[in-house]
Design a protein around this motif. Structure first.
Motif, PDB file in Angstrom:
ATOM      1  N   HIS A   1      -8.647  -1.886  40.357  1.00 44.49           N
ATOM      2  CA  HIS A   1      -7.335  -2.277  40.892  1.00 44.49           C
ATOM      3  C   HIS A   1      -6.449  -2.947  39.856  1.00 44.49           C
ATOM      4  O   HIS A   1      -5.241  -2.884  39.962  1.00 44.49           O
ATOM      5  N   HIS A   2      -7.060  -3.545  38.828  1.00 45.32           N
ATOM      6  CA  HIS A   2      -6.207  -4.134  37.779  1.00 45.32           C
ATOM      7  C   HIS A   2      -5.466  -3.041  37.033  1.00 45.32           C
ATOM      8  O   HIS A   2      -4.271  -3.144  36.772  1.00 45.32           O
TER       9      HIS A   2
ATOM     10  N   TYR B   1      -1.337 -11.569  38.389  1.00 46.78           N
ATOM     11  CA  TYR B   1      -0.403 -10.923  37.453  1.00 46.78           C
ATOM     12  C   TYR B   1       0.903 -11.712  37.473  1.00 46.78           C
ATOM     13  O   TYR B   1       1.906 -11.265  38.010  1.00 46.78           O
TER      14      TYR B   1
ATOM     15  N   ARG C   1      -6.404  -1.295  47.359  1.00 45.25           N
ATOM     16  CA  ARG C   1      -7.366  -2.048  46.552  1.00 45.25           C
ATOM     17  C   ARG C   1      -8.795  -1.530  46.700  1.00 45.25           C
ATOM     18  O   ARG C   1      -9.421  -1.192  45.698  1.00 45.25           O
TER      19      ARG C   1
ATOM     20  N   ASP D   1      -3.353  -7.196  41.954  1.00 44.89           N
ATOM     21  CA  ASP D   1      -3.726  -8.183  40.948  1.00 44.89           C
ATOM     22  C   ASP D   1      -2.919  -9.452  41.194  1.00 44.89           C
ATOM     23  O   ASP D   1      -1.855  -9.658  40.615  1.00 44.89           O
TER      24      ASP D   1
ATOM     25  N   ALA E   1      -2.749  -1.786  39.141  1.00 44.97           N
ATOM     26  CA  ALA E   1      -1.587  -2.665  39.092  1.00 44.97           C
ATOM     27  C   ALA E   1      -0.771  -2.391  37.830  1.00 44.97           C
ATOM     28  O   ALA E   1       0.460  -2.289  37.878  1.00 44.97           O
ATOM     29  N   ASP E   2      -1.464  -2.226  36.713  1.00 48.62           N
ATOM     30  CA  ASP E   2      -0.769  -1.967  35.440  1.00 48.62           C
ATOM     31  C   ASP E   2       0.048  -0.686  35.518  1.00 48.62           C
ATOM     32  O   ASP E   2       1.200  -0.634  35.077  1.00 48.62           O
TER      33      ASP E   2
END
Ligand code: ATP
Ligand code: MG
Lengths: 283, 320, 253
Positions: A52-53, A94, A45, A91, A56-57
């Protein structure tokens, strides 16, 4: 001119090396390996300095890629739990990742423990996502046969705004009926309806049919018991039960097989599923 | 020069640039023909924006011409074998300012595969030649503009070139510096080098050059020996200073002069041409005046230059 | 020989660059900070050191490669120093190669300094130094070999700002190219063709990433190391050849 030639030679070398290196590796194994080797979310992170989003994706996409293949070669699925844990640490909001991840861990990987761990983490971070306690409830109901816990989670889901109506119905019935096949069937109908992934839908439909067998066997067992009680003996065939009025009709076996009387044990069984689904036998 | 050998030649050299977002074409050079012989000092003159630097960049292989041909030392521009024997000083040069003068020259020496003692000797010799020995271990960032210009010239000479191309070598130099560079150029000429340089400073060009070319808006407007160019059509006036002239004598002189200036006891007279000198001297003798000086006024390159520039501008205006 | 002189001069120029020292000091601080961070975590702290060390080395190396790499040539053009060099018998491709090798030398020294820093920290904290660590560092350097060439290629035909943006983009996409190919595999027609082309044409930078293997002590097969090295060098070669072709046609204004 000479430079152009050099460029062409280099290009050819690159392409052949690219192909050679790809062939030396099993792509799926590599991908799974790369997911397994992901640094812990807590470390990753800060390294993503605000992205970081997106991280995550991208990891999520990679997970979906592996799971999308016809056969997942690596059956230990530890990588999957790790990768999902990283995604949801990057995330925590999520909720889709907990939801689908939790379902896959339970249904594909047969790791209800990891599934529950992930979903619990999700429930903590997303108190407003009704699907998470709903799936947890499903896990406790189907995989752990813990109807009290299942009822509690379903009750929790039934308090969250935005849930569909049937959540309330299911929650109510769970308290009353425990693990009855009829409740299980309704639960599964919901899961089938909501499953976006065709692979998951197939799994739920299988389960649904298994529960149908379990329900049918239950009905026929009752008829058989009454037959034995009044006649003092076993019937020759299932048809006897119908002929003599103990059973309306022999139900259709959902997998396309048939129900029959085992000639040795004198128990009713399905020709496709000899083993009885023990979890859902009404007590 | 008994045997002439062409050292540098252009034929119909043309260059257009694309400018602006839409790539509009601007013609900077139009059919330029140049021809420089071995051993010459050749001045390449023209006002700002005439295309001098553009031409020199083409000759050095830094930009490519749109049309025409150029050869240096008998080879097409860009040929390494020709570059081996050419020295170049760009316009207002910048150099690696973190190097000292010695390191700087050594670096350029390496590019010609000079090594060891030969290189060291060459570097010392050149720093001495351009008068920079005192600053040999100073970083170039601490150099003044004139000092940079000098090491720049030293850099151009590192390979002992046959042809030396200098883009405005005198710009930014004080009169003493300019004189030194002039002397240096003449010394190089004595050693048989060919020198091609561009300049705005016509006085320098006049003193140095065997031949000059004047270009304007990318076209050649004049080319030839300085004396020929200056002689062409230029009226040769004569300046005369006379003392103690009576007012009667002054009156007699009036019709012969172009200009007449009285400064106390002295009178400055500009005569229209040399034929008038005899008459004027006679009038002065009769009027009992004494002659202080008689100076024939040669037409200068500057006059020619201004005439050409103005002429072209007005002809262009008429053409429009 | 000429190439070497230009390379050494470039190295000299680079090591006078303040940016370089700032980045280097920052990287060393990050590597050093793992000494403090290990006090905070429980267990597995050699992986934290390695993670932090290799990542800093990679990140700062890439930053230097991009920001110094894109200005290698444009600075010479802006300052007009290129005029004197190219008027000497130096072919343009030799000039490019010299500038490139000069920066690679700078990056080599830079990486070496960071490796020494990392090993010092590891020895201080009693973490085992393995051969695999050096393989990973070698691959990080190989990535720099490619990235510098990407920056150099862009800087031969666009402004420094655009070069920086393009090079960064290639760096990011280069790390995702395997994923792109997989996304492509699930598309059809044009999308698949485009993503496949991107995969085979763009540098596959993820090949040079061995950080995971070092941390998890997964050894890399020798042939893979060789082939990947060949891949990186061939890629840099291609980029330099293309840069030379473009550079050869340029006017210096
Ligand atoms: N890259 C370019 N793009 C567009 N126009 C250019 C370019 N370089 C030069 N020019 C134009 O070409 C013309 C000639 O320029 P050049 O530098 O050759 O002149 P010059 O004779 O050297 O002038 P000066 O005495 O001021 O140095 C100028 O009008 C200039 O604007
Ligand atoms: Mg100029």
């Amino acid at each position: 001119m000479l430079l152009g030639l050099a460029a062409a030679v280099f290009l050819a070398t690159i392409l052949s090396l690219q192909i050679e290196l790809d062939q030396r590796h099993d792509e799926q194994a590599d991908r799974i390996e790369s997911l397994r080797l992901l640094p812990r979310g807590e470390l990753l992170r800060p390294a993503l300095i605000g992205f970081h989003h997106l991280g995550a994706d991208l990891i999520w996409l990679k997970i979906v890629q592996v799971l999308g293949e016809p056969v997942v070669t690596d059956q230990d699925y530890e990588w999957l739990y790790h990768a999902l844990d990283v995604v949801t640490t990057l995330d925590p909001q999520y909720s889709y990742a907990y939801d689908v991840g939790g379902t896959i861990l339970a249904e594909l990987a047969n790791r209800v423990d990891w599934s529950n761990q992930l979903l619990e983490k999700g429930v903590k971070a997303n108190p407003a996502a009704w699907r998470l306690p709903f799936v947890l409830g499903f896990n406790y109901f189907f995989h752990l046969s813990d109807y009290v816990k299942a009822g509690e989670y379903m009750g929790q889901a039934a308090k969250i705004p935005g849930r569909p109506l049937y959540v309330d119905t299911l929650a109510a019935r769970l308290y009353v009926e425990g693990g009855s096949p009829l409740l299980a069937l309704q639960y599964l109908e919901v899961m089938i309806q909501q499953a976006e992934d065709p692979q998951l839908r197939v799994i739920y439909e299988e389960k649904y049919k298994e529960v149908v067998i379990s329900r049918d066997l239950g009905t026929m067992d009752q008829a058989l018991a009454r037959y034995k009680q009044t006649r003092g003996r076993n019937p020759q065939t299932l048809a006897d039960l119908v002929k003599e009025g103990y059973l309306a009709a022999v139900p259709e076996e959902p997998f396309g097989g048939e129900y029959r009387m085992n000639s040795e044990t004198r128990e009713i069984e399905s020709s496709t599923h000899r083993e009885r689904l023990r979890l859902h036998r009404p007590d | 020069m008994s045997t002439t050998e062409t050292i540098l030649q252009t034929e119909g050299l043309t260059k257009t640039f694309k400018v602006g977002f839409w790539g509009r074409h601007v013609t900077v050079l139009e059919g330029l023909n140049l021809n420089v012989q071995r051993g010459e000092v050749f001045g390449f003159l023209g006002p700002n924006g005439a295309g001098k630097t553009t031409t020199i960049k083409i000759l050095m292989g830094l930009i490519y011409p749109t049309g025409g041909r150029a050869t240096v030392l008998g080879r097409p521009v860009g040929d390494s074998r020709a570059k081996d024997r050419v020295g170049f000083l760009p316009e207002s040069p910048y150099f690696y300012d973190y190097l000292t003068a010695v390191e700087f020259l050594r670096f350029y020496g390496h590019l010609f595969s000079l090594r060891g003692a030969a290189l060291e000797n060459r570097v010392t010799e050149l720093l001495d030649l351009v008068g920079m020995s005192h600053a040999s271990n100073m970083q170039l960032r601490k150099f003044s503009k004139g000092m940079l210009q000098r090491v720049g010239i030293a850099q151009a000479l590192i390979n002992d070139p046959e042809l030396i191309v200098l883009d405005e070598p005198m710009s930014g130099l004080d009169p003493v510096g300019r004189k030194e560079i002039r002397d240096l150029i003449l010394r190089l000429k004595e050693r048989g080098k060919t020198i091609f340089f561009s300049s705005h400073i016509l006085h320098d060009a006049e003193l140095l050059c065997d031949r000059v070319a004047i270009i304007l808006k990318g076209r050649m407007v004049a080319c030839g020996h300085v004396s020929e160019l200056v002689g062409q059509g230029a009226t040769q006036s004569v300046e005369m200073v006379v003392e103690g002239l009576s007012s009667e004598g002054l009156e007699h002189l009036q019709p012969l002069t172009e200009k007449l200036l009285i400064k106390g006891n002295q009178v400055l007279i500009v005569l229209r041409n040399q034929q008038q000198v005899g008459n004027a001297l006679e009038i002065v003798r009769v009027a009992k005046g004494s002659v202080v000086s008689v100076t024939p006024q040669k037409g200068s390159l500057e006059e020619l230059f201004i005439r050409e520039v103005k002429g072209t501008q007005s002809s262009l205006r008429e053409g429009q | 020989m000429r190439v070497l002189s230009i390379a050494l001069n470039t190295f000299r120029e680079n090591i006078r660059e303040k940016l370089l020292y700032n980045l280097l000091i920052f990287a060393l601080l990050m590597i050093g900070s793992s000494v403090l961070l290990t006090r905070l975590t429980v267990g597995e702290w050699d992986r934290l050191i390695i993670n932090l060390g290799l990542s800093s080395m990679n990140l700062f190396g890439v930053l230097i490669a991009i920001f110094v790499g894109i200005s290698l040539v444009s600075k010479e053009i802006d300052k007009k120093t290129i005029y004197t060099i190219l008027s000497k018998p130096v072919p343009r491709y030799e000039f490019l190669l010299g500038k490139y090798l000069g920066l690679m030398l700078t990056l080599l020294v830079n990486t070496a300094v960071m490796v020494v820093g990392l090993i010092a920290v590891m020895i201080y904290l009693d973490a085992p130094v393995t051969l695999l660590l050096f393989e990973a560092v070698g691959f990080i350097f190989l990535e720099l070999v490619v990235i510098t060439a990407v920056g150099l290629l862009f800087s031969t035909f666009t402004s420094t700002t655009l070069s920086a943006i393009f090079t960064l983009a290639i760096y990011v996409v280069g790390h995702l190219s395997t994923d792109l190919k997989q996304f492509g595999a699930q598309m059809d027609g044009l999308g698949k063709a485009v993503l496949n082309t991107i995969y085979y044409i763009l540098p596959n930078l993820e090949r040079f990433n061995l950080k995971g293997q070092v941390i998890h002590k997964v050894n890399v097969v020798g042939t893979d190391v060789l082939l990947t090295t060949a891949y990186g060098l061939a890629y840099a070669g291609l980029l330099l050849a293309l840069a030379s072709i473009i550079f050869q046609r340029r006017d210096f204004q």
